[in-house]
Design a protein around this motif. Structure first.
Motif, PDB file in Angstrom:
ATOM      1  N   PRO A  48      -3.742  12.362   7.177  1.00  0.00           N
ATOM      2  CA  PRO A  48      -5.198  12.163   6.519  1.00  0.00           C
ATOM      3  C   PRO A  48      -4.882  11.209   5.197  1.00  0.00           C
ATOM      4  O   PRO A  48      -6.136  10.625   4.989  1.00  0.00           O
ATOM      5  N   GLU A  49      -3.961  10.976   4.826  1.00  0.00           N
ATOM      6  CA  GLU A  49      -3.739   9.957   3.697  1.00  0.00           C
ATOM      7  C   GLU A  49      -2.843   8.751   4.184  1.00  0.00           C
ATOM      8  O   GLU A  49      -2.255   8.031   3.338  1.00  0.00           O
ATOM      9  N   GLN A  88      -7.537   2.801   7.009  1.00  0.00           N
ATOM     10  CA  GLN A  88      -7.269   4.253   6.549  1.00  0.00           C
ATOM     11  C   GLN A  88      -8.283   5.062   7.344  1.00  0.00           C
ATOM     12  O   GLN A  88      -9.258   4.632   7.799  1.00  0.00           O
ATOM     13  N   HIS A  92       0.677  -1.287   0.036  1.00  0.00           N
ATOM     14  CA  HIS A  92       0.025  -0.048  -0.064  1.00  0.00           C
ATOM     15  C   HIS A  92       0.803   1.157  -0.082  1.00  0.00           C
ATOM     16  O   HIS A  92       0.304   2.391   0.004  1.00  0.00           O
ATOM     17  N   THR A  93       2.078   1.211  -0.304  1.00  0.00           N
ATOM     18  CA  THR A  93       3.116   2.191  -0.337  1.00  0.00           C
ATOM     19  C   THR A  93       3.503   2.401  -1.801  1.00  0.00           C
ATOM     20  O   THR A  93       4.572   1.742  -2.225  1.00  0.00           O
ATOM     21  N   ASP A 145       2.140   8.568   8.853  1.00  0.00           N
ATOM     22  CA  ASP A 145       1.638   8.280   7.634  1.00  0.00           C
ATOM     23  C   ASP A 145       1.503   6.478   7.534  1.00  0.00           C
ATOM     24  O   ASP A 145       0.550   6.071   6.933  1.00  0.00           O
ATOM     25  N   ARG A 204     -12.801   8.791   4.958  1.00  0.00           N
ATOM     26  CA  ARG A 204     -12.953  10.004   4.254  1.00  0.00           C
ATOM     27  C   ARG A 204     -14.008  10.960   4.576  1.00  0.00           C
ATOM     28  O   ARG A 204     -15.226  10.170   4.659  1.00  0.00           O
TER      29      ARG A 204
END
Length: 295
Positions: free
Chosen positions: A237-238, A281, A109-110, A184, A284
């Motif tokens: 946030p991300e 995550q 996922h990076t 992150d 949103r």
């Protein structure tokens, strides 16, 4: 004076009699460690004699393996994880290959592995998760916490031995231990064994891993309930979080993290095909967890 091959056969016999399923491999590894040789050298030179001091070390290790069921990794003091060598201590969990699933998930996922990411590892132990990620992310910096001072010292020592100390910081404490964030990537392998199940674990785990690293409370979910809101509050946030969980816990862990304001990206199976890692995550367009949830 006995040969390496004779020593392997005798150790294998004793380990098999003790019900150890990896008797042959364990015998080779302990003979190699006692003699200061590689496992390949022991296999290739079975006629090589063992010096008396090596024989004495081997006998002591064999007794602990067969009678106390002490894992080979603890007898030799090291465990390979993600192709790296990590020192163990009494304060740390012995890393298992299934936990590499978490490292794989974070890297998958990076997309930009050259990015200057901020990482955090809750309950750092040996540092295997954080340091493995730092070895793959050359511009990332990481921090980690552990409630055990001995684990923090072990993680620091491993960071130094792997040449990663300049990019890794560790502190004794619970949760985020005063580190501010945002981060992150947040990773965590919390205690998740239900208290009543600990007695039935293999003796290599039950008797030699620190109980505080195993005991997840009555249903194994105490740490997830406590940490999920804090993780949600500290994620960028991300950002993305990856947490390991136990057998049959996938749905409950997803629900806990969803309630904390996190969306599940995937549940990743381990080497045996069992759900093992939740990747999540920040939700949103939502507020997420309250600042009062911070640890």
């Amino acid at each position: 004076m006995i040969s390496a091959g004779q020593a392997v056969r005798e150790a294998e016999r004793q380990f098999a009699a003790a019900g150890i399923g990896t008797a042959r491999l364990d015998a080779v590894l302990l003979v190699a460690h006692a003699a200061g040789l590689s496992a390949d050298a022991v296999r290739a030179n079975p006629a090589k004699p063992l010096m008396p001091d090596a024989e004495g070390r081997l006998i002591a290790s064999m007794r602990k393996r067969a009678e106390q069921r002490m894992p080979v990794s603890r007898l030799v003091g090291r465990r390979e994880f993600w192709g790296l060598s990590f020192a163990l201590s009494a304060a740390t969990l012995d890393p298992r290959p299934d936990s590499e699933t978490l490292v794989e998930a974070v890297l998958r996922h990076t997309e930009d592995r050259a990015a200057a990411l901020a990482l955090f590892d809750i309950g750092v132990g040996t540092g295997c998760l954080l340091l493995s990620l730092l070895s793959e992310l050359p511009n990332a910096a990481g921090s980690g916490s552990d409630i055990c001072a001995g684990a923090v010292e072990t993680a620091r020592a491993n960071a130094r031995s792997l040449g990663l100390a300049e990019r890794a910081r560790f502190a004794e404490g619970d949760g985020f231990a005063g580190f501010g964030g945002p981060f992150d990537r947040i990773v965590c392998n919390p205690p998740y064994i239900p208290t009543a199940d600990i007695a039935g674990l293999e003796p290599e785990v039950r008797d030699h891993d620190p109980r505080v690293a195993l005991d997840g409370g009555p249903d194994g979910l105490d740490a997830f309930r406590r940490l999920a809101p804090a993780i949600a509050a500290r994620l960028a946030p991300e950002g993305m979080a990856a947490v390991e969980f136990g057998q049959g816990q996938a749905a409950a862990v997803r629900e806990i993290f969803s309630a904390a304001g996190l969306d599940c990206l995937e549940t990743v199976p381990d080497l045996g095909g069992r759900p093992r890692v939740l990747v999540a995550q920040p939700r949103r367009n939502s507020v997420g967890a309250a600042e009062t949830a911070l640890l």
